[in-house]
Scaffold this motif. Structure first.
Motif, PDB file in Angstrom:
ATOM      1  N   PHE A 175       0.827  -1.209   0.000  1.00 36.50           N
ATOM      2  CA  PHE A 175       0.000   0.000   0.000  1.00 36.50           C
ATOM      3  C   PHE A 175       0.867   1.267   0.000  1.00 36.50           C
ATOM      4  O   PHE A 175       0.408   2.329   0.392  1.00 36.50           O
ATOM      5  CB  PHE A 175      -0.969   0.042   1.186  1.00 36.50           C
ATOM      6  N   GLN A 176       2.098   1.126  -0.457  1.00 33.82           N
ATOM      7  CA  GLN A 176       3.052   2.249  -0.470  1.00 33.82           C
ATOM      8  C   GLN A 176       3.202   2.908   0.903  1.00 33.82           C
ATOM      9  O   GLN A 176       3.410   4.123   1.002  1.00 33.82           O
ATOM     10  CB  GLN A 176       2.672   3.322  -1.511  1.00 33.82           C
ATOM     11  N   LEU A 177       3.075   2.100   1.953  1.00 32.89           N
ATOM     12  CA  LEU A 177       3.287   2.627   3.299  1.00 32.89           C
ATOM     13  C   LEU A 177       4.764   2.927   3.507  1.00 32.89           C
ATOM     14  O   LEU A 177       5.631   2.291   2.923  1.00 32.89           O
ATOM     15  CB  LEU A 177       2.799   1.625   4.336  1.00 32.89           C
ATOM     16  N   LYS A 178       5.040   3.894   4.376  1.00 35.31           N
ATOM     17  CA  LYS A 178       6.413   4.334   4.578  1.00 35.31           C
ATOM     18  C   LYS A 178       7.203   3.415   5.511  1.00 35.31           C
ATOM     19  O   LYS A 178       8.413   3.594   5.673  1.00 35.31           O
ATOM     20  CB  LYS A 178       6.413   5.772   5.106  1.00 35.31           C
ATOM     21  N   ALA A 179       6.524   2.466   6.126  1.00 31.39           N
ATOM     22  CA  ALA A 179       7.159   1.426   6.942  1.00 31.39           C
ATOM     23  C   ALA A 179       6.152   0.296   7.028  1.00 31.39           C
ATOM     24  O   ALA A 179       5.006   0.431   6.572  1.00 31.39           O
ATOM     25  CB  ALA A 179       7.533   1.950   8.325  1.00 31.39           C
ATOM     26  N   ASP A 180       6.539  -0.823   7.594  1.00 28.61           N
ATOM     27  CA  ASP A 180       5.612  -1.936   7.734  1.00 28.61           C
ATOM     28  C   ASP A 180       4.393  -1.487   8.533  1.00 28.61           C
ATOM     29  O   ASP A 180       4.517  -0.997   9.660  1.00 28.61           O
ATOM     30  CB  ASP A 180       6.301  -3.104   8.447  1.00 28.61           C
ATOM     31  N   GLY A 181       3.211  -1.642   7.943  1.00 28.48           N
ATOM     32  CA  GLY A 181       1.998  -1.073   8.511  1.00 28.48           C
ATOM     33  C   GLY A 181       1.412  -1.821   9.677  1.00 28.48           C
ATOM     34  O   GLY A 181       0.461  -1.349  10.294  1.00 28.48           O
ATOM     35  N   LYS A 182       1.952  -2.991  10.006  1.00 28.86           N
ATOM     36  CA  LYS A 182       1.381  -3.769  11.107  1.00 28.86           C
ATOM     37  C   LYS A 182       1.808  -3.238  12.469  1.00 28.86           C
ATOM     38  O   LYS A 182       1.084  -3.389  13.446  1.00 28.86           O
ATOM     39  CB  LYS A 182       1.767  -5.240  10.948  1.00 28.86           C
ATOM     40  N   MET A 183       3.006  -2.611  12.532  1.00 21.77           N
ATOM     41  CA  MET A 183       3.435  -2.025  13.802  1.00 21.77           C
ATOM     42  C   MET A 183       4.482  -0.938  13.601  1.00 21.77           C
ATOM     43  O   MET A 183       4.383   0.133  14.216  1.00 21.77           O
ATOM     44  CB  MET A 183       3.997  -3.093  14.747  1.00 21.77           C
ATOM     45  N   ASP A 184       5.471  -1.187  12.774  1.00 23.41           N
ATOM     46  CA  ASP A 184       6.591  -0.250  12.641  1.00 23.41           C
ATOM     47  C   ASP A 184       6.124   1.147  12.268  1.00 23.41           C
ATOM     48  O   ASP A 184       6.611   2.144  12.803  1.00 23.41           O
ATOM     49  CB  ASP A 184       7.585  -0.757  11.601  1.00 23.41           C
ATOM     50  N   LEU A 185       5.161   1.233  11.355  1.00 28.05           N
ATOM     51  CA  LEU A 185       4.645   2.539  10.946  1.00 28.05           C
ATOM     52  C   LEU A 185       3.968   3.239  12.121  1.00 28.05           C
ATOM     53  O   LEU A 185       4.167   4.438  12.329  1.00 28.05           O
ATOM     54  CB  LEU A 185       3.665   2.364   9.788  1.00 28.05           C
ATOM     55  N   CYS A 186       3.203   2.493  12.897  1.00 27.93           N
ATOM     56  CA  CYS A 186       2.494   3.072  14.048  1.00 27.93           C
ATOM     57  C   CYS A 186       3.477   3.679  15.041  1.00 27.93           C
ATOM     58  O   CYS A 186       3.261   4.779  15.569  1.00 27.93           O
ATOM     59  CB  CYS A 186       1.658   2.006  14.751  1.00 27.93           C
ATOM     60  N   LEU A 187       4.564   2.956  15.290  1.00 27.24           N
ATOM     61  CA  LEU A 187       5.520   3.383  16.305  1.00 27.24           C
ATOM     62  C   LEU A 187       6.370   4.563  15.861  1.00 27.24           C
ATOM     63  O   LEU A 187       7.073   5.161  16.675  1.00 27.24           O
ATOM     64  CB  LEU A 187       6.418   2.206  16.703  1.00 27.24           C
ATOM     65  N   MET A 188       6.310   4.911  14.577  1.00 28.59           N
ATOM     66  CA  MET A 188       7.012   6.113  14.119  1.00 28.59           C
ATOM     67  C   MET A 188       6.398   7.361  14.736  1.00 28.59           C
ATOM     68  O   MET A 188       7.088   8.347  14.983  1.00 28.59           O
ATOM     69  CB  MET A 188       6.975   6.199  12.581  1.00 28.59           C
TER      70      MET A 188
END
Length: 399
Positions: A166-179
């Motif tokens: 989904f062209q997310l800037k990091a893995d969307g399952k957790m890494d993106l959230c923790l940014m």
């Protein structure tokens, strides 16, 4: 004509050069923070540098086969034409549909625009939802929208290409959230009792919808109780010694503790993890016996500590023999029984006051055998003789 290769920085410089001086400082400031600016409306018209040169020289042949663009086709197909100046935008694993199709002009006006980045809409979300219509409907009709989504889609998604789905800037399952949720990252790294859901395949998405829901905190169920029971049920893999089937337990024990009635498991438990037993938000003794300390019991977040602290009372509790507070007798001592020796914190059926049918003492699981009377009651746990209490007529019990 000699091919001119411009870096992204050079294109940006040319673009700013052709913006009218009115509001230039604001435009410059916005261009450097565009990824975090939901309103892309420019202070002055933005002109694509090749188009500005074409207007000045009356020569469109930089992009078209003829000087007059009306009579000449593009010199090459997009995105190859765009990549003569711009860095390629299709170099990573996951490519946005318009980019993969070479449809740069689906999002950008190739000549001029009232919006930064030559976008066709004055906000990122308007642009995205012009194609992703379902998300537009969602944004308008969902009660609790995730703030980065409300701000703009590109907080999390790269509009061109990324190495994550989904062209997310990091893995969307957790890494993106923790940014963004840095406090959660620190919390999860330090707690001793971690929630097993965070080890499941979808991690944060096991409980939260990253775009939003009609439930606070973007939970995917109506209440935290509904959410918890979607895993804490007969489908949950467990060895039986640490976790009970809570869904089954609550159905079979309908006299529910207050937080269960409210549908709020998170009133007592931290759903991400904690340093306390069973991920409780505040401490609770792990053993059957413990020295009483008000600070060691999460129970007193709701219940009055006088229920335990007052040796004699007529108001703090109904569990008294005359004025003698039987909670004090059982709990408030160096070797005090903890609340769970007698009470089930989730739900009961046979006895009132959330009293357990049985309680565990070492390897023994013995019945409490509680009998209630209009003014008191009695119990006969394990090998003890029956003990009575009465609020109006105090009872004498054998030692």
């Amino acid at each position: 004509m000699k091919k001119i290769i411009l870096t992204a920085a050079a294109v940006g410089g040319l673009m700013l050069a052709v913006i009218a001086t009115a509001g230039t400082d604001k435009a410059n400031q916005s261009s450097t923070s565009a990824d975090f600016e939901p309103n892309m409306k420019s202070a002055a018209k933005v002109v694509h540098p090749p188009y500005q040169m074409a207007k000045d020289d009356k020569d469109c042949s930089f992009c078209h086969t003829e000087k007059d663009a009306k009579s000449g086709a593009l010199k090459m197909d997009m995105p190859d034409l765009c990549y003569q100046c711009h860095e390629a935008k299709d170099t990573k694993k996951f490519i946005h549909g318009p980019v993969g199709a070479g449809a740069c002009t689906a999002c950008h006006n190739p000549h001029e625009s009232e919006n930064m980045k030559l976008l066709r809409f004055p906000s990122i979300n308007q642009l995205c939802t012009s194609c992703h219509a379902d998300k537009g409907h969602f944004l308008k009709n969902t009660k609790h929208i995730h703030p980065p989504v409300q701000d703009q889609c590109t907080n999390c998604h790269d509009p061109h290409t990324e190495d994550y789905k989904f062209q997310l800037k990091a893995d969307g399952k957790m890494d993106l959230c923790l940014m963004c949720h840095v406090e959660k990252k620190e919390h999860l790294a330090s707690v001793t009792h971690k929630h097993g859901a965070l080890e499941r395949p979808r991690k944060c998405l096991e409980c939260h919808n990253p775009h939003g829901t009609d439930t606070p905190r973007m939970l995917i169920k109506d209440t935290s109780k509904d959410l918890c029971l979607s895993c804490h049920n007969d489908k949950m893999e467990q060895d039986g010694s640490k976790l009970i089937n809570m869904d089954k337990h609550l159905k079979e024990h309908p006299d529910h503790h207050g937080p269960i009635l409210w549908g709020d498991c998170a009133a007592c438990h931290n759903p991400h993890g904690s340093d306390n037993l069973r991920m409780l938000k505040k401490p609770f003794p792990e053993s059957f016996y413990a020295k009483f300390d008000e600070k060691s019991y999460i129970c007193f977040e709701c219940h009055e500590p006088a229920k335990i602290q007052d040796a004699a009372t007529t108001t703090a509790t109904n569990f008294r023999n005359g004025t003698k507070n039987m909670h004090f007798v059982h709990v408030n001592k160096d070797k005090g029984r903890t609340c769970r020796a007698c009470h089930d914190f989730h739900g009961t059926k046979e006895y009132p006051h959330h009293l357990r049918l049985k309680t565990s003492f070492g390897a023994i699981n013995f019945p409490i055998r509680y009998i209630e009377t209009p003014t008191g009651g009695s119990c006969a746990p394990a090998c003890h003789a029956r003990r009575h209490y009465d609020r109006e007529t105090p009872k004498e019990n054998l030692k």
